[in-house]
Design a protein around this motif. Structure first.
Motif, PDB file in Angstrom:
ATOM      1  N   GLY A  66       1.448  -5.444   9.009  1.00  0.00           N
ATOM      2  CA  GLY A  66       0.715  -5.589   7.833  1.00  0.00           C
ATOM      3  C   GLY A  66       1.077  -5.322   6.511  1.00  0.00           C
ATOM      4  O   GLY A  66       0.824  -6.202   5.585  1.00  0.00           O
ATOM      5  N   ALA A  67       1.963  -4.341   6.349  1.00  0.00           N
ATOM      6  CA  ALA A  67       2.684  -4.342   5.012  1.00  0.00           C
ATOM      7  C   ALA A  67       3.665  -5.505   4.633  1.00  0.00           C
ATOM      8  O   ALA A  67       3.582  -6.098   3.664  1.00  0.00           O
ATOM      9  CB  ALA A  67       3.366  -3.083   4.992  1.00  0.00           C
ATOM     10  N   LEU A  68       4.388  -5.916   5.847  1.00  0.00           N
ATOM     11  CA  LEU A  68       5.050  -7.052   5.713  1.00  0.00           C
ATOM     12  C   LEU A  68       4.297  -8.299   5.188  1.00  0.00           C
ATOM     13  O   LEU A  68       4.937  -9.073   4.354  1.00  0.00           O
ATOM     14  CB  LEU A  68       6.214  -7.305   6.799  1.00  0.00           C
ATOM     15  CG  LEU A  68       7.109  -8.621   6.665  1.00  0.00           C
ATOM     16  CD1 LEU A  68       8.068  -8.104   5.714  1.00  0.00           C
ATOM     17  CD2 LEU A  68       7.914  -8.809   8.100  1.00  0.00           C
ATOM     18  N   LEU A 207      -1.747   0.405   1.952  1.00  0.00           N
ATOM     19  CA  LEU A 207      -2.242   0.380   3.166  1.00  0.00           C
ATOM     20  C   LEU A 207      -2.980   1.868   3.604  1.00  0.00           C
ATOM     21  O   LEU A 207      -4.006   1.838   4.063  1.00  0.00           O
ATOM     22  CB  LEU A 207      -0.986   0.536   4.054  1.00  0.00           C
ATOM     23  CG  LEU A 207      -0.880   0.925   5.629  1.00  0.00           C
ATOM     24  CD1 LEU A 207      -1.701  -0.297   6.383  1.00  0.00           C
ATOM     25  CD2 LEU A 207       0.511   0.837   6.313  1.00  0.00           C
ATOM     26  N   ARG A 208      -2.468   2.799   2.840  1.00  0.00           N
ATOM     27  CA  ARG A 208      -3.081   4.100   3.166  1.00  0.00           C
ATOM     28  C   ARG A 208      -4.637   4.037   2.373  1.00  0.00           C
ATOM     29  O   ARG A 208      -5.572   4.497   3.093  1.00  0.00           O
ATOM     30  CB  ARG A 208      -2.538   5.264   2.277  1.00  0.00           C
ATOM     31  CG  ARG A 208      -3.270   6.571   2.191  1.00  0.00           C
ATOM     32  CD  ARG A 208      -2.337   7.310   1.620  1.00  0.00           C
ATOM     33  NE  ARG A 208      -0.950   7.690   2.278  1.00  0.00           N
ATOM     34  CZ  ARG A 208      -0.098   8.653   1.683  1.00  0.00           C
ATOM     35  NH1 ARG A 208      -0.365   9.654   0.657  1.00  0.00           N
ATOM     36  NH2 ARG A 208       1.041   8.920   2.470  1.00  0.00           N
ATOM     37  N   ARG A 212      -8.034   4.595   4.791  1.00  0.00           N
ATOM     38  CA  ARG A 212      -8.799   5.523   4.312  1.00  0.00           C
ATOM     39  C   ARG A 212     -10.398   4.956   4.071  1.00  0.00           C
ATOM     40  O   ARG A 212     -11.333   5.362   4.578  1.00  0.00           O
ATOM     41  CB  ARG A 212      -8.670   6.239   3.017  1.00  0.00           C
ATOM     42  CG  ARG A 212      -9.532   7.326   2.330  1.00  0.00           C
ATOM     43  CD  ARG A 212      -9.147   7.832   1.379  1.00  0.00           C
ATOM     44  NE  ARG A 212      -9.232   6.906   0.320  1.00  0.00           N
ATOM     45  CZ  ARG A 212      -8.266   6.511  -0.490  1.00  0.00           C
ATOM     46  NH1 ARG A 212      -7.151   6.836  -0.453  1.00  0.00           N
ATOM     47  NH2 ARG A 212      -8.496   5.411  -1.563  1.00  0.00           N
ATOM     48  N   ASP A 213     -10.301   3.848   3.381  1.00  0.00           N
ATOM     49  CA  ASP A 213     -11.590   3.079   3.162  1.00  0.00           C
ATOM     50  C   ASP A 213     -12.429   2.767   4.450  1.00  0.00           C
ATOM     51  O   ASP A 213     -13.601   2.476   4.160  1.00  0.00           O
ATOM     52  CB  ASP A 213     -11.440   2.112   1.921  1.00  0.00           C
ATOM     53  CG  ASP A 213     -11.029   2.853   0.626  1.00  0.00           C
ATOM     54  OD1 ASP A 213     -11.231   4.003   0.305  1.00  0.00           O
ATOM     55  OD2 ASP A 213     -10.443   1.966  -0.201  1.00  0.00           O
ATOM     56  N   GLN A 340      -3.308  -5.633   5.461  1.00  0.00           N
ATOM     57  CA  GLN A 340      -3.356  -4.221   5.729  1.00  0.00           C
ATOM     58  C   GLN A 340      -4.334  -3.995   6.718  1.00  0.00           C
ATOM     59  O   GLN A 340      -3.709  -2.929   7.561  1.00  0.00           O
ATOM     60  CB  GLN A 340      -3.015  -3.562   4.372  1.00  0.00           C
ATOM     61  CG  GLN A 340      -2.328  -3.793   3.506  1.00  0.00           C
ATOM     62  CD  GLN A 340      -2.599  -5.017   2.310  1.00  0.00           C
ATOM     63  OE1 GLN A 340      -3.242  -5.832   2.802  1.00  0.00           O
ATOM     64  NE2 GLN A 340      -2.174  -4.697   1.134  1.00  0.00           N
ATOM     65  N   PHE A 341      -5.371  -4.185   6.472  1.00  0.00           N
ATOM     66  CA  PHE A 341      -6.600  -3.763   7.309  1.00  0.00           C
ATOM     67  C   PHE A 341      -6.131  -4.218   8.773  1.00  0.00           C
ATOM     68  O   PHE A 341      -6.367  -3.646   9.736  1.00  0.00           O
ATOM     69  CB  PHE A 341      -7.870  -4.407   6.823  1.00  0.00           C
ATOM     70  CG  PHE A 341      -9.052  -4.162   8.003  1.00  0.00           C
ATOM     71  CD1 PHE A 341      -9.669  -2.874   7.923  1.00  0.00           C
ATOM     72  CD2 PHE A 341      -9.207  -5.030   8.880  1.00  0.00           C
ATOM     73  CE1 PHE A 341     -10.494  -2.685   8.718  1.00  0.00           C
ATOM     74  CE2 PHE A 341     -10.381  -4.678   9.887  1.00  0.00           C
ATOM     75  CZ  PHE A 341     -10.959  -3.638   9.900  1.00  0.00           C
TER      76      PHE A 341
END
Length: 395
Positions: A66-68, A207-208, A212-213, A340-341
């Motif tokens: 996701g980050a990539l 991502l964090r 969290r959300d 990210q999600f």
């Protein structure tokens, strides 16, 4: 999808052909991987663990994927994953020891996570919401078709060069997938809404923060989807084991599994169409109910024809759910932070892929295969209940 003035076949080929070719590479790999491990001196149990590490690598690679994808974009991420897959296939074929084979298999799983997430992320953004389920269920169907064709293509390679030939076929399929990506640029994505995460006027989503959300969605709908994946993956273990249990030989077992897979493959587009027209629940609850019922009656199957019937019902339930988990994740993904999600979503749901066969093995070892099949039925019905409660009625 976004407006595109090229011929429709080019847009469809650009989206789906790489996915199908990549799945062919995976299908070519799977039948020969246990033989490779055994050839390096691994026991049967260790060889089974080596195969399972594909799923472990996929789960471990979900969040980094996701980050990539968020950093470099879907297309570059897929090209990176394709290169890593080709290298890992070469490493698998040439591995001198079991530990070296383990490293290559883990890399294959992680690269597969990047490829799959990038493809899902692109379609989530490109497909209009009214066509989203059909787009993603078609992606799932193309993947299943590739997995179906892969072993036959790999068999041609093994006939020429032994197990290394199957890996060569897999590498060629990946190279072809990347070539299609380069030769047929995909339709452009629609612009993000003003103020959405990832839009030019917004701060980048981390991502964090995304996890969290959306923790509540991941802990409710995500866990229900985890149960879906576990039940679906367990089917691939329970059905062949039950065939062996009632005395069917390898040929008959292959035919039973093939018939079940054929029914499964035929339903991917109707499943997406129903989801788009009548909502996700219209497919989610019935599909898991049917899959659970098939597992519940499987222990009653004592003949070839009765186990074929149970396999057909399994294929029906599994095929009805084609694209379901990807569609639910796409519906929940926030604009601009979808990669990210989806990394977090796939971390949760792919855990079910890894856990399903382990559950079958644990229950079968403790109380027999019939109870294991009943446990999968209960899992599928729990998934149906969870999806019925937590799936949004409106996107």
């Amino acid at each position: 999808m976004a407006r595109d003035h090229r011929p429709p076949w080019r847009a469809l080929a650009a989206v789906y052909a790489p996915a199908g070719l990549y799945s062919v590479s995976q299908g070519a790999l799977l039948p020969v991987l246990p033989f490779t491990a055994r050839g390096l001196g691994a026991s049967v149990a260790v060889a089974a663990v080596v195969v399972a590490l594909l799923g472990v690598g996929q789960v471990a690679g979900a969040l980094p994927a996701g980050a990539l994808v968020a950093r470099v974009g879907e297309r570059r991420a897929m090209l990176t994953a394709g290169a890593a897959t080709a290298a890992a296939l070469a490493g698998t074929a040439l591995a001198p020891t079991v530990p070296a084979l383990v490293v290559a298999v883990l890399l294959l799983g992680a690269a597969g996570a990047v490829w799959g997430l990038a493809r899902q992320s692109y379609l989530t953004a490109a497909a209009p919401p009214r066509l989203r389920a059909r787009a993603l269920s078609t992606l799932g169907g193309v993947g299943r078709a590739g997995l179906f064709a892969g072993p036959f293509a790999g068999a041609g390679g093994t006939a020429v060069a032994g197990p290394a030939g199957a890996y060569a076929v897999g590498a060629l399929a990946v190279v072809a997938a990347c070539a299609v990506l380069l030769a047929l640029p995909e339709p452009p994505l629609p612009p993000l809404p003003p103020g959405a995460a990832g839009a030019p006027d917004a701060r980048p989503a981390t991502l964090r923060a995304v996890v969290r959300d959306h923790a509540r969605v991941l802990a409710t709908l995500g866990v229900a989807a985890l149960c879906v994946q576990a039940a679906r993956q367990s089917r691939q273990t329970v059905l062949p084991l039950w065939c062996e249990h009632i005395g069917l030989d390898a040929t008959a077992t292959s035919l039973v599994v093939g018939v079940s897979g054929g029914v499964d493959l035929l339903l991917f587009y109707p499943a997406g169409s129903v989801m788009d027209r009548f909502g996700r629940v219209a497919v989610a609850v019935p599909s898991m109910t049917v899959l659970g019922a098939a597992h519940a009656v499987l222990p009653l199957a004592g003949s070839t024809w009765s186990v074929v019937l149970a396999g057909v019902v399994m294929g029906l339930g599994n095929g009805m759910s084609a694209g379901l988990v990807m569609t639910l994740g796409a519906d929940a993904a926030p604009p601009g932070a979808r990669a990210q999600f989806l990394g977090a979503w796939r971390l949760v749901t792919d855990a079910g892929v890894a856990a399903g066969p382990l559950l079958v093995g644990a229950l079968a070892g403790a109380a027999g295969l019939a109870l294991a099949s009943g446990g999968v039925a209960a899992l599928a019905w729990a998934a149906a209940a969870g999806l019925g409660v937590f799936t949004p009625r409106r996107r």
